[in-house]
Motif scaffolding. Sequence first.
Motif, PDB file in Angstrom:
ATOM      1  N   VAL A   1       0.829  -1.208   0.000  1.00 16.91           N
ATOM      2  CA  VAL A   1       0.000   0.000   0.000  1.00 16.91           C
ATOM      3  C   VAL A   1       0.868   1.266   0.000  1.00 16.91           C
ATOM      4  O   VAL A   1       0.474   2.301  -0.546  1.00 16.91           O
ATOM      5  N   ILE A   2       2.072   1.194   0.596  1.00 16.27           N
ATOM      6  CA  ILE A   2       2.967   2.348   0.562  1.00 16.27           C
ATOM      7  C   ILE A   2       3.426   2.623  -0.861  1.00 16.27           C
ATOM      8  O   ILE A   2       3.495   3.783  -1.309  1.00 16.27           O
ATOM      9  N   VAL A   3       3.744   1.568  -1.603  1.00 12.00           N
ATOM     10  CA  VAL A   3       4.157   1.752  -2.995  1.00 12.00           C
ATOM     11  C   VAL A   3       3.021   2.339  -3.821  1.00 12.00           C
ATOM     12  O   VAL A   3       3.219   3.246  -4.635  1.00 12.00           O
ATOM     13  N   ALA A   4       1.813   1.823  -3.622  1.00 11.01           N
ATOM     14  CA  ALA A   4       0.674   2.362  -4.365  1.00 11.01           C
ATOM     15  C   ALA A   4       0.480   3.846  -4.058  1.00 11.01           C
ATOM     16  O   ALA A   4       0.261   4.662  -4.963  1.00 11.01           O
ATOM     17  N   ALA A   5       0.603   4.213  -2.783  1.00 13.69           N
ATOM     18  CA  ALA A   5       0.383   5.608  -2.393  1.00 13.69           C
ATOM     19  C   ALA A   5       1.507   6.519  -2.861  1.00 13.69           C
ATOM     20  O   ALA A   5       1.265   7.590  -3.428  1.00 13.69           O
ATOM     21  N   ASP A   6       2.763   6.102  -2.637  1.00 10.16           N
ATOM     22  CA  ASP A   6       3.897   6.993  -2.904  1.00 10.16           C
ATOM     23  C   ASP A   6       4.349   6.976  -4.358  1.00 10.16           C
ATOM     24  O   ASP A   6       4.730   8.013  -4.901  1.00 10.16           O
ATOM     25  N   ALA A   7       4.349   5.795  -4.983  1.00 12.40           N
ATOM     26  CA  ALA A   7       4.891   5.710  -6.335  1.00 12.40           C
ATOM     27  C   ALA A   7       3.851   5.993  -7.414  1.00 12.40           C
ATOM     28  O   ALA A   7       4.198   6.454  -8.500  1.00 12.40           O
ATOM     29  N   VAL A   8       2.577   5.714  -7.130  1.00 16.98           N
ATOM     30  CA  VAL A   8       1.542   5.879  -8.156  1.00 16.98           C
ATOM     31  C   VAL A   8       0.683   7.112  -7.891  1.00 16.98           C
ATOM     32  O   VAL A   8       0.562   8.004  -8.733  1.00 16.98           O
ATOM     33  N   TYR A   9       0.098   7.197  -6.696  1.00 17.94           N
ATOM     34  CA  TYR A   9      -0.819   8.307  -6.413  1.00 17.94           C
ATOM     35  C   TYR A   9      -0.088   9.595  -6.053  1.00 17.94           C
ATOM     36  O   TYR A   9      -0.537  10.688  -6.406  1.00 17.94           O
ATOM     37  N   GLY A  10       1.033   9.480  -5.340  1.00 15.35           N
ATOM     38  CA  GLY A  10       1.746  10.671  -4.893  1.00 15.35           C
ATOM     39  C   GLY A  10       2.119  11.626  -6.007  1.00 15.35           C
ATOM     40  O   GLY A  10       1.822  12.834  -5.930  1.00 15.35           O
ATOM     41  N   PRO A  11       2.807  11.154  -7.083  1.00 16.55           N
ATOM     42  CA  PRO A  11       3.146  12.077  -8.172  1.00 16.55           C
ATOM     43  C   PRO A  11       1.916  12.729  -8.817  1.00 16.55           C
ATOM     44  O   PRO A  11       1.979  13.886  -9.247  1.00 16.55           O
ATOM     45  N   GLN A  12       0.793  12.008  -8.882  1.00 12.83           N
ATOM     46  CA  GLN A  12      -0.408  12.590  -9.477  1.00 12.83           C
ATOM     47  C   GLN A  12      -1.015  13.671  -8.580  1.00 12.83           C
ATOM     48  O   GLN A  12      -1.449  14.726  -9.057  1.00 12.83           O
ATOM     49  N   VAL A  13      -1.046  13.405  -7.260  1.00 12.78           N
ATOM     50  CA  VAL A  13      -1.527  14.426  -6.327  1.00 12.78           C
ATOM     51  C   VAL A  13      -0.626  15.656  -6.398  1.00 12.78           C
ATOM     52  O   VAL A  13      -1.097  16.798  -6.378  1.00 12.78           O
ATOM     53  N   ALA A  14       0.688  15.416  -6.494  1.00 21.44           N
ATOM     54  CA  ALA A  14       1.626  16.534  -6.595  1.00 21.44           C
ATOM     55  C   ALA A  14       1.370  17.356  -7.858  1.00 21.44           C
ATOM     56  O   ALA A  14       1.369  18.593  -7.825  1.00 21.44           O
ATOM     57  N   ARG A  15       1.129  16.670  -8.952  1.00 22.08           N
ATOM     58  CA  ARG A  15       0.871  17.375 -10.217  1.00 22.08           C
ATOM     59  C   ARG A  15      -0.433  18.159 -10.161  1.00 22.08           C
ATOM     60  O   ARG A  15      -0.496  19.310 -10.633  1.00 22.08           O
ATOM     61  N   ASP A  16      -1.475  17.574  -9.567  1.00 23.20           N
ATOM     62  CA  ASP A  16      -2.793  18.184  -9.610  1.00 23.20           C
ATOM     63  C   ASP A  16      -3.050  19.200  -8.499  1.00 23.20           C
ATOM     64  O   ASP A  16      -3.811  20.151  -8.693  1.00 23.20           O
TER      65      ASP A  16
ATOM     66  N   GLY B   1       1.599  21.398  -6.961  1.00 18.77           N
ATOM     67  CA  GLY B   1       2.496  22.250  -7.738  1.00 18.77           C
ATOM     68  C   GLY B   1       3.542  21.526  -8.553  1.00 18.77           C
ATOM     69  O   GLY B   1       4.436  22.156  -9.109  1.00 18.77           O
ATOM     70  N   GLY B   2       3.486  20.188  -8.634  1.00 14.44           N
ATOM     71  CA  GLY B   2       4.398  19.468  -9.509  1.00 14.44           C
ATOM     72  C   GLY B   2       5.509  18.725  -8.790  1.00 14.44           C
ATOM     73  O   GLY B   2       5.453  18.491  -7.574  1.00 14.44           O
ATOM     74  N   PRO B   3       6.586  18.380  -9.521  1.00 11.64           N
ATOM     75  CA  PRO B   3       7.649  17.546  -8.958  1.00 11.64           C
ATOM     76  C   PRO B   3       8.451  18.219  -7.859  1.00 11.64           C
ATOM     77  O   PRO B   3       8.964  17.537  -6.967  1.00 11.64           O
ATOM     78  N   GLY B   4       8.597  19.550  -7.910  1.00 12.30           N
ATOM     79  CA  GLY B   4       9.368  20.242  -6.878  1.00 12.30           C
ATOM     80  C   GLY B   4       8.818  20.034  -5.476  1.00 12.30           C
ATOM     81  O   GLY B   4       9.528  19.560  -4.574  1.00 12.30           O
ATOM     82  N   PRO B   5       7.536  20.352  -5.235  1.00 16.29           N
ATOM     83  CA  PRO B   5       6.957  20.107  -3.904  1.00 16.29           C
ATOM     84  C   PRO B   5       6.947  18.631  -3.515  1.00 16.29           C
ATOM     85  O   PRO B   5       7.146  18.291  -2.338  1.00 16.29           O
ATOM     86  N   TRP B   6       6.720  17.744  -4.480  1.00 22.15           N
ATOM     87  CA  TRP B   6       6.735  16.315  -4.156  1.00 22.15           C
ATOM     88  C   TRP B   6       8.142  15.875  -3.736  1.00 22.15           C
ATOM     89  O   TRP B   6       8.319  15.107  -2.790  1.00 22.15           O
ATOM     90  N   GLY B   7       9.150  16.374  -4.429  1.00 21.81           N
ATOM     91  CA  GLY B   7      10.522  16.089  -4.015  1.00 21.81           C
ATOM     92  C   GLY B   7      10.811  16.629  -2.621  1.00 21.81           C
ATOM     93  O   GLY B   7      11.516  15.999  -1.833  1.00 21.81           O
ATOM     94  N   LEU B   8      10.253  17.809  -2.301  1.00 26.77           N
ATOM     95  CA  LEU B   8      10.431  18.376  -0.958  1.00 26.77           C
ATOM     96  C   LEU B   8       9.793  17.478   0.096  1.00 26.77           C
ATOM     97  O   LEU B   8      10.372  17.239   1.165  1.00 26.77           O
ATOM     98  N   ALA B   9       8.597  16.973  -0.189  1.00 30.08           N
ATOM     99  CA  ALA B   9       7.925  16.073   0.765  1.00 30.08           C
ATOM    100  C   ALA B   9       8.744  14.806   0.983  1.00 30.08           C
ATOM    101  O   ALA B   9       8.907  14.346   2.128  1.00 30.08           O
ATOM    102  N   LEU B  10       9.290  14.246  -0.088  1.00 31.62           N
ATOM    103  CA  LEU B  10      10.128  13.061   0.054  1.00 31.62           C
ATOM    104  C   LEU B  10      11.409  13.385   0.814  1.00 31.62           C
ATOM    105  O   LEU B  10      11.944  12.542   1.548  1.00 31.62           O
ATOM    106  N   ALA B  11      11.907  14.611   0.646  1.00 28.95           N
ATOM    107  CA  ALA B  11      13.086  15.017   1.402  1.00 28.95           C
ATOM    108  C   ALA B  11      12.786  15.079   2.892  1.00 28.95           C
ATOM    109  O   ALA B  11      13.629  14.712   3.722  1.00 28.95           O
ATOM    110  N   PHE B  12      11.595  15.525   3.259  1.00 23.97           N
ATOM    111  CA  PHE B  12      11.219  15.533   4.673  1.00 23.97           C
ATOM    112  C   PHE B  12      11.100  14.111   5.212  1.00 23.97           C
ATOM    113  O   PHE B  12      11.401  13.856   6.381  1.00 23.97           O
ATOM    114  N   PHE B  13      10.659  13.183   4.376  1.00 22.35           N
ATOM    115  CA  PHE B  13      10.665  11.783   4.777  1.00 22.35           C
ATOM    116  C   PHE B  13      12.095  11.340   5.087  1.00 22.35           C
ATOM    117  O   PHE B  13      12.361  10.678   6.095  1.00 22.35           O
ATOM    118  N   GLY B  14      13.027  11.724   4.217  1.00 20.07           N
ATOM    119  CA  GLY B  14      14.425  11.399   4.466  1.00 20.07           C
ATOM    120  C   GLY B  14      14.962  12.066   5.720  1.00 20.07           C
ATOM    121  O   GLY B  14      15.765  11.478   6.454  1.00 20.07           O
TER     122      GLY B  14
END
Length: 437
Positions: free
Chosen positions: A239-254, A257-270
């Motif tokens: 379920v993590i893969v479905a959420a982060d790898a499939v739905y996450g980029p689409q939510v970020a796009r829609d 604000g796109g890949p930049g904010p999504w990359g920032l969110a993943l950076a906070f995970f790191g």
Amino acid sequence: MTTPAAPRRRPAWAGRNYTLLTTAAVVTNLGSNGALIAAAFAVLEAGGDGGDVGLVAAARTLPLVLFLLVGGAIADRLPRHRVMVAANVLNCLSQAAFAVLVLTGEALLWQMMLLSALGGVGQAFFGPAAEGMLLSSVTAEQAGRAFALFRFASQGATMSGAALGGALIAVIGPGWVLAVDAAAFALAGALRAFLDVSHIPERGAGGGLLADLRDGWREFTGRTWLWAIVVQFSLVNAVIVAADAVYGPQVARDSLGGPGPWGLALAFFGAGNAAGALLMARWKPRRLLLVGVLCVFPFALPSAALAVPVPIAVLCLAMFVSGLSIEVFGVSWMTALHQEIPEDKLSRVSAYDWFGSVAMVPLAAALAGPAESAFGRTAALWGCAGLCVVATAAVLCVRDVRDLTRRGTPVARTEAAPAADGEPGSADAEGPVGRLG
């Protein structure tokens, strides 16, 4: 006149193998975490949708599942560093070809799936060998601290790689980020070629590959805490893969604000990963798995945050908490394996661990798109969060999970554990995981 000794640049227990493994992991994570984002946006820029992103993700994880057990058996037979280097070469070549296709604008869906599948084959052989090599590189006395600092370094690279990858995709496109990942695999493979396996006793002729797999299966099924948590993570990782790898980029796009904010969110995970690793470098919970499993509940937070969807600041907070909690689990899990599993069976048991943990990932990735079409993205994300909570609550019902404690010496060892870089191990030393996190 006595010349004063030069100050050590690293702890006494951090020998050559541990240092090389940590450095190579940092290099790999810097490239790979940006490349994961790049692959998703490469599919979207080529005209694909969420279902196509899921198919590419599934193409990588399916061969990972198919070849993991063979990879674990081979890693306990051949020198582990050679297996790791060969896997890095395959990953380098597949990512380089992926980058060329994207940069030339010729990338087709089937080509991206094929190259992702080759990357999954490389990971199937690399993962068990790498985990076995790391577990055998430190003494029981320092295992918990060593695993925590290893994860701190590698997850710090995850944070930097995700942030840098998201920013670079927005500026120069996903193709160049994939090219950087190919170069990172080449450098990491060169570093791993210098690993020393002389302290690991050579195995006898044995009964062949199938006998090795049966032996590993007996080790795996003979420990209730081990297989119960692996079953739990077969669902949680899916379920993590479905959420982060499939739905996450689409939510970020829609919505974000796109890949930049999504990359920032993943950076906070790191960043959460790094904070959790620092915590575990000092904290030694007595009930290893009870504490670790309780920290799986926050894994559901990012899926719930994406389901709303919340503002980027709140999503970053959810990712940070999730990242911190997964490190508490990860270090506890690796410490338990180091304590309970004989050295000569580490890679095979790790292979069964990995196999169970990712077995449902290809199915989840492939079904993520159809589930979104059938129920809507919001409902699918809430489902991911709910399944994570239910699976974690269920595994807490297993007594062995609640009761396994940190011991003074490793148990179930066939011989004294070797120290780093071939120095004799001590049976009296104080002795004391994943994966997708």
